[in-house]
Write a protein that holds these residues in place. Structure first.
Motif, mmCIF file in Angstrom:
data_model
loop_
_atom_site.group_PDB
_atom_site.id
_atom_site.type_symbol
_atom_site.label_atom_id
_atom_site.label_comp_id
_atom_site.label_asym_id
_atom_site.label_seq_id
_atom_site.Cartn_x
_atom_site.Cartn_y
_atom_site.Cartn_z
ATOM 1 N N THR A 52 44.426 41.786 33.146
ATOM 2 C CA THR A 52 43.476 41.372 34.172
ATOM 3 C C THR A 52 42.050 41.605 33.687
ATOM 4 O OG1 THR A 52 43.134 43.481 35.353
ATOM 5 C CG2 THR A 52 45.140 42.235 35.865
ATOM 6 N N PHE B 115 45.367 37.102 34.268
ATOM 7 C CA PHE B 115 45.170 37.118 35.712
ATOM 8 C C PHE B 115 43.733 37.544 35.976
ATOM 9 C CE2 PHE B 115 45.598 37.768 40.133
ATOM 10 C CZ PHE B 115 46.773 37.143 40.533
ATOM 11 N N ALA C 61 41.093 39.109 38.022
ATOM 12 C CA ALA C 61 40.999 40.052 39.148
ATOM 13 C C ALA C 61 39.965 41.114 38.806
ATOM 14 C CB ALA C 61 42.353 40.703 39.427
ATOM 15 N N LEU D 291 46.418 40.275 43.394
ATOM 16 C CA LEU D 291 47.134 40.574 42.150
ATOM 17 C C LEU D 291 48.506 41.149 42.450
ATOM 18 C CD1 LEU D 291 47.297 41.045 39.042
ATOM 19 C CD2 LEU D 291 46.154 43.248 39.451
#
Length: 248
Positions: free
Chosen positions: A36, A55, A57, A68
């Motif tokens: 992330t 991801f 985030a 998440l």
């Protein structure tokens, strides 16, 4: 044989520095790794290089943490390894001159965000999972102009130990890694120029008994060790110092 086959790992702040190195070593040991970060381009580039799952985030944003957690649960199920790594030093200034903005930025990522990352992920951690917090030797130092960063890491260590006690009935291990001087770009992100950074590096090396800076890969190796049930199944609530002997 890969130590971490069939394990799912989350590495916050995994697009650079220690997080990137940890993700690389976890993948090399067979884990599926989600990294992330806040910057879409940087996270996706790092994920492509590593073979990780990207991801976007921001650890300081509780909405992002919620999203998440929900997406990981929906797409992948339970988590085996949670490396809460994302952090910043913030601006280096005295307590007298500290701004509320700088205080909040550091604490929201390093402490509040780390706390609620653990908070949200506890329900989807597998029994016998491993949680590792990236702390720092500054958690037990009191150098001028670093009050908020030091305090954020001291607070992190406190909750990690409490979490180790709370999660022990599920055989979930919670540990801290506290590096000393590590050669990453975190200090340049704090706004120090190249000349100042070189002077700081030279000074630190002169103070370290092993006469060298640590590397992100050395810290990453500890993350893998603490994530391996066979290697560290009896280790929890422990802070591991990796500082080349600086604290001696």
């Amino acid at each position: 044989m890969n130590k971490l086959n069939n394990k799912l790992a989350i590495v916050t702040g995994g697009n650079s520095g220690i997080g990137y190195a940890a993700a690389k070593k976890l993948i090399a040991e067979g884990a599926r790794v989600i990294i992330t970060g806040r910057r879409k381009e940087a996270v996706e580039k790092a994920a492509e290089e590593l073979g990780a799952i990207p991801f976007i985030a921001d650890q300081s944003d509780l909405g992002d943490i919620d999203f998440l957690k929900n997406e990981v649960e929906k797409q992948f199920g339970k988590v085996d390894i949670l490396f809460i790594n994302a952090g910043i030093t913030g601006g280096l200034t005295s307590i007298e001159n500290m701004s509320v903005q700088n205080f909040d930025e550091v604490m929201n990522i390093n402490f509040r965000g780390a706390y609620f990352t653990l908070n949200k992920f506890i329900p989807i951690l597998n029994d016998s999972a491993s949680v590792v917090f990236l702390s720092s030797i500054v958690a037990s130092t009191y150098k001028p102009n670093s009050s908020v960063y030091q305090a954020s890491k001291a607070a992190l260590n406190s909750i990690a130990k409490t979490a180790a006690a709370e999660l022990a009935p599920r055989k979930i291990r919670v540990n801290m890694i506290s590096p000393g001087p590590i050669k990453t770009n975190i200090m340049s992100k704090a706004g120090l120029d190249e000349e100042t950074l070189k002077g700081l590096d030279d000074y630190l090396i002169s103070q370290i008994p092993l006469k060298k800076m640590g590397t992100a890969e050395e810290v990453a190796q500890l993350v893998v060790h603490l994530s391996d049930d066979a290697a560290s199944g009896f280790i929890t609530g422990t802070e591991i110092i990796i500082d080349g002997g600086l604290g001696l």
